[in-house]
Design a protein around this motif. Structure first.
Motif, short mmCIF file in Angstrom:
data_model
loop_
_atom_site.label_atom_id
_atom_site.label_comp_id
_atom_site.label_asym_id
_atom_site.label_seq_id
_atom_site.Cartn_x
_atom_site.Cartn_y
_atom_site.Cartn_z
N TYR B 123 -29.86 18.43 -17.39
CA TYR B 123 -29.62 18.68 -18.81
C TYR B 123 -29.18 20.12 -19.04
N TYR B 124 -29.84 21.04 -18.35
CA TYR B 124 -29.58 22.47 -18.57
C TYR B 124 -28.27 22.91 -17.91
N ALA B 125 -27.99 22.36 -16.73
CA ALA B 125 -26.72 22.69 -16.09
C ALA B 125 -25.56 22.29 -17.00
N ARG B 126 -25.74 21.16 -17.71
CA ARG B 126 -24.69 20.66 -18.60
C ARG B 126 -24.44 21.56 -19.81
N ILE B 127 -25.42 22.38 -20.17
CA ILE B 127 -25.23 23.29 -21.31
C ILE B 127 -24.05 24.23 -21.03
N ALA B 128 -23.93 24.65 -19.77
CA ALA B 128 -22.80 25.52 -19.40
C ALA B 128 -21.48 24.78 -19.58
N VAL B 129 -21.48 23.51 -19.19
CA VAL B 129 -20.25 22.71 -19.28
C VAL B 129 -19.77 22.57 -20.72
N ASP B 130 -20.72 22.51 -21.64
CA ASP B 130 -20.35 22.35 -23.05
C ASP B 130 -19.50 23.52 -23.54
N SER B 131 -19.58 24.66 -22.86
CA SER B 131 -18.68 25.75 -23.23
C SER B 131 -17.67 26.04 -22.10
N GLY B 132 -17.36 25.02 -21.33
CA GLY B 132 -16.28 25.14 -20.35
C GLY B 132 -16.65 25.93 -19.11
N GLN B 133 -17.96 26.10 -18.88
CA GLN B 133 -18.40 26.92 -17.75
C GLN B 133 -19.10 26.09 -16.69
N PHE B 163 -26.22 21.02 -10.59
CA PHE B 163 -24.95 21.76 -10.63
C PHE B 163 -23.97 20.98 -11.50
N ALA B 164 -23.38 21.64 -12.47
CA ALA B 164 -22.44 20.95 -13.37
C ALA B 164 -21.17 21.77 -13.52
N ALA B 165 -20.06 21.07 -13.67
CA ALA B 165 -18.77 21.74 -13.89
C ALA B 165 -17.93 20.86 -14.79
N SER B 167 -14.71 18.91 -16.21
CA SER B 167 -13.46 18.32 -15.70
C SER B 167 -12.47 18.26 -16.86
N ALA B 168 -11.26 17.79 -16.59
CA ALA B 168 -10.25 17.74 -17.64
C ALA B 168 -10.66 16.78 -18.75
N ASN B 169 -11.52 15.80 -18.41
CA ASN B 169 -12.03 14.86 -19.41
C ASN B 169 -13.41 15.34 -19.87
N ALA B 170 -13.46 15.81 -21.12
CA ALA B 170 -14.68 16.45 -21.63
C ALA B 170 -15.90 15.54 -21.54
N ASP B 171 -15.68 14.22 -21.56
CA ASP B 171 -16.82 13.29 -21.50
C ASP B 171 -17.28 13.02 -20.08
N GLU B 172 -16.57 13.54 -19.10
CA GLU B 172 -16.92 13.22 -17.71
C GLU B 172 -17.07 14.46 -16.86
N PRO B 173 -18.05 15.32 -17.19
CA PRO B 173 -18.27 16.49 -16.34
C PRO B 173 -18.78 16.07 -14.97
N PHE B 174 -18.57 16.93 -13.99
CA PHE B 174 -19.25 16.76 -12.69
C PHE B 174 -20.70 17.16 -12.90
N LEU B 175 -21.63 16.30 -12.51
CA LEU B 175 -23.04 16.62 -12.72
C LEU B 175 -23.91 16.13 -11.58
N LEU B 176 -24.28 17.06 -10.71
CA LEU B 176 -25.19 16.77 -9.60
C LEU B 176 -26.59 17.18 -10.02
N ASP B 177 -27.54 16.26 -9.94
CA ASP B 177 -28.92 16.57 -10.33
C ASP B 177 -29.80 15.94 -9.27
N MET B 178 -30.34 16.73 -8.37
CA MET B 178 -31.03 16.17 -7.20
C MET B 178 -32.31 16.94 -6.87
N SER B 179 -33.29 16.21 -6.35
CA SER B 179 -34.40 16.90 -5.71
C SER B 179 -33.94 17.25 -4.29
N THR B 180 -34.61 18.21 -3.66
CA THR B 180 -34.24 18.56 -2.29
C THR B 180 -35.06 17.74 -1.27
N SER B 181 -35.84 16.77 -1.76
CA SER B 181 -36.46 15.80 -0.86
C SER B 181 -35.53 14.59 -0.75
#
Lengths: 357, 357
Positions: B123-133, B163-165, B167-181
């Motif tokens: 959720y928090y990584a996506r906050i950056a994406v909302d402003s293109g970051q 980790f979020a970034a 993409s050209a489609n605002a509704d489809e950001p790259f969004l990896l959200d994982m535990s390290t287990s």
């Protein structure tokens, strides 16, 4: 295998780099990085790369005389163009730049494009540690060897990620240096050579099933267009989507952000255009520098003191194995196969460079 | 399972948070994050956490009335103290701060200490994406569930990384959200419930051997002091040292750097003191913002177009599954078990809060 003193290996690398027309100060740094990589036991990324570099030069893809250019710079950021030269000395400069920026603002991010192979990512992450900072380095890779989760053919590289942080003991930094695949190609090659079965999950076939026959696996990796190395996790059941996701994170930082190519979209005639990403964070902007290093030591010491599952195999932390190998090799030398030494002799002959091995 | 409209779930969460004395604007944000997590299908991290939060309040460990404080701030950095309140709204503020700093200097790093559970890191990584970051978020976890490579007992948490970034489609950001287990505890619980054997490598015993009987595995995880969840990779043969190393990287960033506790060194009476780490990078400092988003799209579109190993299971990229579930749940509602609804009714009774389910 015959062993060679680190100084001899350095001298040999330098003689070849000089014959290739690399500027002396760049060649010094490149040789230093390559020897250090061999000292740490990462044999696939040190002097053994010279034959590959020669092939790149012969193909007109590697410009060992090029200068790097800082194209853009801000208080916390910079963009570097590697000019299609080898990545080693470019990355040393990039990390020094990131380190200096982090010293001023707490964070430095530097990207590198138009670069080439740079050896092992850990070397650069450690540059941050030398000034008491945290370093994170990622790089794209030009070869398609890793199959995405649910995929049938190799499309990603082994996209490495390195992370380093100082501990209270200056000689024992935390140093994670990993590919985002389960293993590197080289490990499969060794199992093939030893005719040893592979653990199920290192290599997948075109139906995403593990290949455990090491001969079949190695020949598939070299000759087939299906299957490939697995992302960290191994199989889908063991969460390979996480290793795959990390590989994409690396591709976004070192590729999309840095402005470097994504291997599947590159034509064979295009330059390799490898990209790197450097992040440096200065802990002094978040608390006390010594307290941070002490906290890192508490974490790693807690883990080293954990009761192991087998008494003869203690719990380690990232960096421990490389440190042991380095001490051994500084003492006993770097082992190089006769085959590799022969290839380097040929390179020297071809370039009229002094042969020292 | 009965399904509830997202608005109903939000209203229910809000009524409980208000009864707990959380400030209205914080409660709004917290409810929003929790509902979004349920909409994405991450059922273990949304409304189902309310009973756990109630237990933390009863134990005097969670202060739902506390304010967060920005203790230190620079051009690219900030240090936040969460005051032992829930992490959700603290982290929204921390990421907004990091986003604003990245807009000015290209990079923002914000650490949070004295925090609590914050739901899903994505959720928090996506906050950056909302402003293109680009956003990267990690967090420590207070429970010792993961056994280090070669270890015999649980000592690490599931230490998530998102980790979020854009993409050209605002509704489809790259969004990896994982535990390290390899997997979270909850997945083992589901297999136990279904009496399904576990894939070898999810859970290890005290001798670092895989436990595949899901009843034995789940009871070991809950009741025994040996073995535990495996780090990503699963077993040592499949490179679990990499998942273990990533867990330590998370611990260093969100724990040592943020000034938060390392779970094995915490006394049972100590506060949870969870730490978070936020990194935001503005691609406009490294090139053209639109070009960056287009490059991310090229990467993910290339992967989605890859021929899959089985025709009915297409190659996905991180974020695809959650997006599908979200669309389904916005339409059909969020499924909540009767048992959970009963627990929430009890919480409402106990706190004299309106019950809406």
């Amino acid at each position: 295998m015959k062993q060679y003193a680190a100084d001899t290996v350095r001298k040999q690398i330098l003689s070849v780099l000089a014959a290739w027309g690399m500027a002396p100060e760049r060649a010094e740094i490149t040789a230093e990085v390559m020897v250090d990589t061999d000292l740490l036991g990462i044999d696939s990324h040190g002097i053994s790369m010279l034959p590959m570099y020669q092939r790149l030069i012969d193909a007109g893809k590697l410009d060992t005389g090029a200068e790097m250019v800082i194209e853009r710079e801000g208080a916390s950021t910079a963009v570097v163009n590697g000019g299609h030269n080898l990545g080693h000395s470019t990355m040393v400069t990039a990390m020094q730049l990131a380190t200096a920026k982090a010293r001023e603002t707490g964070v430095g991010v530097v990207t590198v494009k138009r670069s080439h192979h740079f050896g092992a990512a850990g070397y650069y992450a450690r540059i941050a540690v030398d000034s008491g900072q945290i370093g994170l380095v990622t790089s794209t890779t030009p070869t398609k060897t890793v199959v995405p989760t649910r995929g049938s053919r190799p499309v990603l590289g082994t996209n490495p990620l390195a992370f380093a942080a100082p501990s209270a003991n200056a000689d024992e930094p935390f140093l994670l240096d990993m590919s985002t695949s389960t293993v590197a190609m080289n490990k499969v090659k060794v199992y093939d050579y030893l005719s040893k079965p592979l653990p199920a999950g290192w290599v997948l076939d075109g139906l995403a099933q593990p290949v455990t026959d090491s001969h079949a696996a190695y020949s598939q990796l070299r000759e087939q267009q299906h299957g490939g190395l697995s992302p960290l996790g191994g199989t889908e059941a063991l969460s390979s989507h996480k290793g795959y996701g990390l590989a994409l994170m690396v591709q976004i930082l070192a590729g999309a952000l840095a402005g470097a190519t994504f291997a599947p979209l590159r034509e064979p005639s295009d330059p390799n255009d490898i990209g790197h990403f450097c992040l440096v964070i200065d802990p002094a902007f978040f608390g006390d520098r010594e307290q941070f290093a002490a906290s890192v030591s508490q974490i790693v010491d807690t883990l080293r003191a954990e009761p192991p599952a087998s008494p003869d195999r203690p719990v380690l932390v990232p960096g421990d194995i490389e440190r042991t190998v380095r001490a051994e090799r500084l003492e006993g030398g770097i082992p190089l196969s006769d085959a590799l030494v022969g290839q380097i002799r040929d390179i020297c002959t071809h370039n009229e460079a002094p042969f020292h091995l």
